[in-house]
Design a protein around this motif. Structure first.
Motif, PDB file in Angstrom:
ATOM      1  N   VAL A  66       5.143 -35.701 -52.497  1.00  0.00           N
ATOM      2  CA  VAL A  66       4.142 -35.133 -53.405  1.00  0.00           C
ATOM      3  C   VAL A  66       4.863 -34.327 -54.477  1.00  0.00           C
ATOM      4  N   PRO A  67       4.918 -34.813 -55.720  1.00  0.00           N
ATOM      5  CA  PRO A  67       5.544 -34.040 -56.794  1.00  0.00           C
ATOM      6  C   PRO A  67       4.712 -32.790 -57.087  1.00  0.00           C
ATOM      7  N   GLN A  68       5.400 -31.698 -57.386  1.00  0.00           N
ATOM      8  CA  GLN A  68       4.698 -30.435 -57.599  1.00  0.00           C
ATOM      9  C   GLN A  68       5.411 -29.616 -58.673  1.00  0.00           C
ATOM     10  N   GLY A  69       4.606 -28.994 -59.547  1.00  0.00           N
ATOM     11  CA  GLY A  69       5.156 -28.116 -60.571  1.00  0.00           C
ATOM     12  C   GLY A  69       4.736 -26.683 -60.318  1.00  0.00           C
ATOM     13  N   GLY A  70       3.946 -26.122 -61.247  1.00  0.00           N
ATOM     14  CA  GLY A  70       3.496 -24.743 -61.100  1.00  0.00           C
ATOM     15  C   GLY A  70       2.371 -24.568 -60.114  1.00  0.00           C
ATOM     16  N   LEU A  89       8.018 -32.317 -53.353  1.00  0.00           N
ATOM     17  CA  LEU A  89       9.134 -32.289 -54.290  1.00  0.00           C
ATOM     18  C   LEU A  89       8.765 -31.314 -55.414  1.00  0.00           C
ATOM     19  N   ASN A  90       9.163 -30.067 -55.255  1.00  0.00           N
ATOM     20  CA  ASN A  90       8.827 -29.059 -56.259  1.00  0.00           C
ATOM     21  C   ASN A  90       9.953 -28.984 -57.299  1.00  0.00           C
ATOM     22  N   LEU A  91       9.569 -29.047 -58.576  1.00  0.00           N
ATOM     23  CA  LEU A  91      10.546 -29.179 -59.655  1.00  0.00           C
ATOM     24  C   LEU A  91      10.827 -27.873 -60.388  1.00  0.00           C
ATOM     25  N   LYS A  92      10.518 -26.728 -59.781  1.00  0.00           N
ATOM     26  CA  LYS A  92      10.651 -25.466 -60.500  1.00  0.00           C
ATOM     27  C   LYS A  92      12.093 -25.124 -60.876  1.00  0.00           C
ATOM     28  N   ARG A  93      13.079 -25.677 -60.153  1.00  0.00           N
ATOM     29  CA  ARG A  93      14.473 -25.404 -60.504  1.00  0.00           C
ATOM     30  C   ARG A  93      14.934 -26.239 -61.700  1.00  0.00           C
ATOM     31  N   MET A  94      14.171 -27.278 -62.045  1.00  0.00           N
ATOM     32  CA  MET A  94      14.489 -28.071 -63.233  1.00  0.00           C
ATOM     33  C   MET A  94      13.777 -27.449 -64.433  1.00  0.00           C
ATOM     34  N   ASN A  95      14.289 -26.310 -64.874  1.00  0.00           N
ATOM     35  CA  ASN A  95      13.561 -25.490 -65.853  1.00  0.00           C
ATOM     36  C   ASN A  95      14.303 -25.275 -67.164  1.00  0.00           C
ATOM     37  N   GLY A 198      -0.488 -38.528 -67.433  1.00  0.00           N
ATOM     38  CA  GLY A 198      -1.825 -38.590 -66.852  1.00  0.00           C
ATOM     39  C   GLY A 198      -1.901 -39.302 -65.518  1.00  0.00           C
ATOM     40  N   SER A 199      -0.763 -39.781 -65.001  1.00  0.00           N
ATOM     41  CA  SER A 199      -0.797 -40.536 -63.731  1.00  0.00           C
ATOM     42  C   SER A 199      -0.636 -39.627 -62.515  1.00  0.00           C
ATOM     43  N   GLU A 200      -0.451 -38.337 -62.722  1.00  0.00           N
ATOM     44  CA  GLU A 200      -0.399 -37.338 -61.647  1.00  0.00           C
ATOM     45  C   GLU A 200       0.658 -37.645 -60.584  1.00  0.00           C
ATOM     46  N   GLY A 201       1.794 -38.168 -61.042  1.00  0.00           N
ATOM     47  CA  GLY A 201       2.900 -38.420 -60.121  1.00  0.00           C
ATOM     48  C   GLY A 201       2.704 -39.589 -59.192  1.00  0.00           C
ATOM     49  N   THR A 202       1.747 -40.455 -59.465  1.00  0.00           N
ATOM     50  CA  THR A 202       1.484 -41.596 -58.586  1.00  0.00           C
ATOM     51  C   THR A 202       2.258 -42.850 -58.989  1.00  0.00           C
ATOM     52  N   LEU A 203       2.799 -42.869 -60.211  1.00  0.00           N
ATOM     53  CA  LEU A 203       3.527 -44.039 -60.693  1.00  0.00           C
ATOM     54  C   LEU A 203       5.013 -43.749 -60.885  1.00  0.00           C
ATOM     55  N   GLY A 204       5.361 -42.512 -61.075  1.00  0.00           N
ATOM     56  CA  GLY A 204       6.739 -42.091 -61.291  1.00  0.00           C
ATOM     57  C   GLY A 204       6.763 -40.579 -61.406  1.00  0.00           C
ATOM     58  N   ILE A 205       7.962 -40.008 -61.335  1.00  0.00           N
ATOM     59  CA  ILE A 205       8.094 -38.554 -61.397  1.00  0.00           C
ATOM     60  C   ILE A 205       8.718 -38.164 -62.727  1.00  0.00           C
ATOM     61  N   ILE A 206       7.966 -37.487 -63.551  1.00  0.00           N
ATOM     62  CA  ILE A 206       8.457 -37.038 -64.851  1.00  0.00           C
ATOM     63  C   ILE A 206       9.445 -35.898 -64.626  1.00  0.00           C
ATOM     64  N   THR A 207      10.660 -36.065 -65.168  1.00  0.00           N
ATOM     65  CA  THR A 207      11.686 -35.032 -64.995  1.00  0.00           C
ATOM     66  C   THR A 207      12.061 -34.331 -66.295  1.00  0.00           C
ATOM     67  N   ALA A 208      11.737 -34.921 -67.433  1.00  0.00           N
ATOM     68  CA  ALA A 208      12.011 -34.278 -68.725  1.00  0.00           C
ATOM     69  C   ALA A 208      11.181 -34.952 -69.806  1.00  0.00           C
ATOM     70  N   ALA A 209      11.034 -34.279 -70.935  1.00  0.00           N
ATOM     71  CA  ALA A 209      10.212 -34.829 -72.022  1.00  0.00           C
ATOM     72  C   ALA A 209      10.664 -34.278 -73.372  1.00  0.00           C
ATOM     73  N   ILE A 462       4.680 -44.544 -51.847  1.00  0.00           N
ATOM     74  CA  ILE A 462       5.311 -43.290 -51.413  1.00  0.00           C
ATOM     75  C   ILE A 462       5.126 -42.169 -52.431  1.00  0.00           C
ATOM     76  N   LEU A 463       4.661 -42.490 -53.651  1.00  0.00           N
ATOM     77  CA  LEU A 463       4.507 -41.466 -54.678  1.00  0.00           C
ATOM     78  C   LEU A 463       3.082 -40.921 -54.689  1.00  0.00           C
ATOM     79  N   ASN A 464       2.916 -39.715 -54.187  1.00  0.00           N
ATOM     80  CA  ASN A 464       1.637 -39.012 -54.205  1.00  0.00           C
ATOM     81  C   ASN A 464       0.470 -39.900 -53.764  1.00  0.00           C
ATOM     82  N   PRO A 465       0.538 -40.476 -52.577  1.00  0.00           N
ATOM     83  CA  PRO A 465      -0.523 -41.398 -52.137  1.00  0.00           C
ATOM     84  C   PRO A 465      -1.870 -40.686 -51.990  1.00  0.00           C
ATOM     85  N   HIS A 466      -2.920 -41.480 -52.147  1.00  0.00           N
ATOM     86  CA  HIS A 466      -4.302 -41.008 -52.009  1.00  0.00           C
ATOM     87  C   HIS A 466      -4.659 -39.936 -53.057  1.00  0.00           C
TER      88      HIS A 466
END
Length: 471
Positions: A66-70, A89-95, A198-209, A462-466
């Protein structure tokens, strides 16, 4: 599972693999405290390569993540299920702010970058990063993109999707797609970027933009305006759009009931307009010419609105402190609701042409079926986004009221949304909260297309199922 943890320790330091209950607890409950799950572990990567390695391990061991941000979402999209077999998978260290390109007017941000930090970095360089949300002090860019967050500046600058030029994404196979390009024109086939936003981590995990920047306005003027009905607020919006055009950067609506609740819990935020009118509109104009220009324009439009009997009162902020106090009124409504107790939220979009009939008819239906119910209605009127929330009658136990009536109230509100050809999710996403409502709202064809995309990009699920859509 021990083999999985052993291999994880080759990717992350032990202190960034949380397996003890007390360490995992802060990551398991959503902001609204509506959803609480269990997780086998909470992982805290700091690079895209670490994320990719983690995803590969999860794929190998068929462990869902489950990808997670704030963790500020409203729909449970970043909260695990109750199986205890998923990892967060919390991404707060990727800041990190990787780059600010002044000539290209872009800023490159990692997914865990706090929104407010991006705003401040842009301002230091004389630019505006216009995404603005009530949770901007804690929400993160990855989550903003994953939910295509909206906020108060959509009227002028668009949703998060409109501000994004390129992405870096870790796929379900653990591969890294490097789409970090600050191009405003790139017509080379399918727009992969828009698949992930807009896919809420169900298709891939956004790491930068890569995100757009805009020149800082020279001046901003803010006003509170009194309207007697929703039709007047629409007429006022039309007037400002015609006369101010792109200078109109904010147009927020607050009902008397929402501001009464605000004042109850935050007495210092009493409405300065006489009599606390049925509808209070917060308007902001931003200008790149001069303070005098935008002030004169604002006064001229308000005078015209008075003459046309569209408005009955107005207060123009005389300084930045007062302007901020107007915005705080708007932003604290959500906090006032939290202080009041559990309520039923609806983040919806209605075409402006149908807004008047939607509010009148839905209010009437709600009060007829649930006498004494309190309707806390406010939102981004400029783009048709209402936060149409329902609080139980005074003296009623919120938990009992919500458990008894939630399904019927949602059906009533969403039925009215469908009648008006609106959307059941304007800016908060789907998550797990609206999962069961999505098929009926999107229609069979659209829903099946979404399932096909999910299956194609994440065949192991495996990416944020349901969340968003189930396969």
């Amino acid at each position: 599972m021990q083999n999985f943890i052993n291999q994880l320790s080759q990717v992350l330091e032990k202190k960034y693999i949380l397996t003890q209950d007390e360490d995992k607890a802060p990551y398991l409950t959503d902001w609204r405290k509506r959803f609480t799950g269990k997780a086998f572990a909470v992982l805290l990567p700091s690079t895209s390569n670490e994320v990719a390695a983690i995803v590969k391990l999860c794929a190998q061991y068929q462990i869902a993540l489950v990808p997670q941000g704030g963790h500020t979402g409203f729909c449970g999209g970043a909260t695990p299920d109750n199986s205890g077999k998923q990892v967060i998978l919390n991404l707060k260290r990727m800041n990190q702010i990787r780059e600010i390109d002044i000539a290209n007017q872009t800023i490159t941000l990692e997914a865990g970058c706090i929104l407010q930090s991006a705003q401040e970095k842009a301002a230091e360089n004389g630019y505006l990063f216009p995404l603005s949300l009530g949770a901007e002090g804690s929400c993160m860019i990855g989550g903003n993109l994953a939910t295509n967050a909206g906020g108060t500046n959509v009227l002028r600058y668009g949703n998060t999707r409109d501000l994004c030029l390129g992405l870096e994404v870790v796929t379900a196979k653990g591969e890294i797609w490097n789409g970090i390009k600050g191009l405003r024109k790139d017509n080379t086939g399918y727009d992969l970027r828009d698949l992930f936003i807009g896919s809420e981590g169900t298709l891939g995990i956004i790491t930068a933009a890569v995100m757009k920047l805009y020149p800082l306005p020279v001046s901003q003027w803010t006003t509170l305006v009194a309207c007697e009905n929703i039709a007047s607020t629409i007429a006022l919006l039309t007037l400002f759009q015609k006369r101010a055009n792109s200078l109109l950067t904010g147009f927020e609506m607050m009902t008397r009931e929402s501001l009464n609740l605000n004042e109850k819990h935050f007495p210092q935020m009493a409405n300065p307009l006489q009599g606390n009118p049925p509808y209070t509109v917060l308007i902001e104009l931003s200008d790149h010419e001069s303070e005098e220009h935008v002030r004169q324009l604002l006064e001229t439009i308000l005078e015209d609105a008075f003459e046309k009997s569209i408005i009955s009162d107005a207060v123009i902020a005389s300084n930045l402190t007062q302007a901020n106090s107007f915005w705080h009124m708007r932003e604290h409504i959500t906090l006032a609701q939290a202080e009041e107790g559990a309520n039923l939220k609806h983040d919806i979009t209605i075409p402006l042409s149908s807004l008047d009939s939607f509010i009148r008819e839905t209010d009437e239906l709600m009060r007829e079926k649930f006498p004494g119910v309190r309707i806390i209605n406010f939102g981004h009127l400029g783009d048709g986004n209402l936060h149409y929330n329902i609080a139980p009658p005074l003296g009623t136990d919120p938990k009992t009221f919500n458990e008894t009536n939630e399904k019927l109230i949602h059906e009533l509100v969403y039925g009215q949304v469908e009648r008006c050809k609106g959307s059941i999710s304007a800016e908060h996403g789907v998550g797990q909260l609206k999962l069961d409502d999505l098929r009926g709202h999107k229609g069979e064809v659209a829903h099946d297309l979404m399932k096909m995309l999910k299956t194609a990009l994440d065949p192991q699920n495996i990416l944020n199922p349901h969340k968003v859509v189930s396969i």
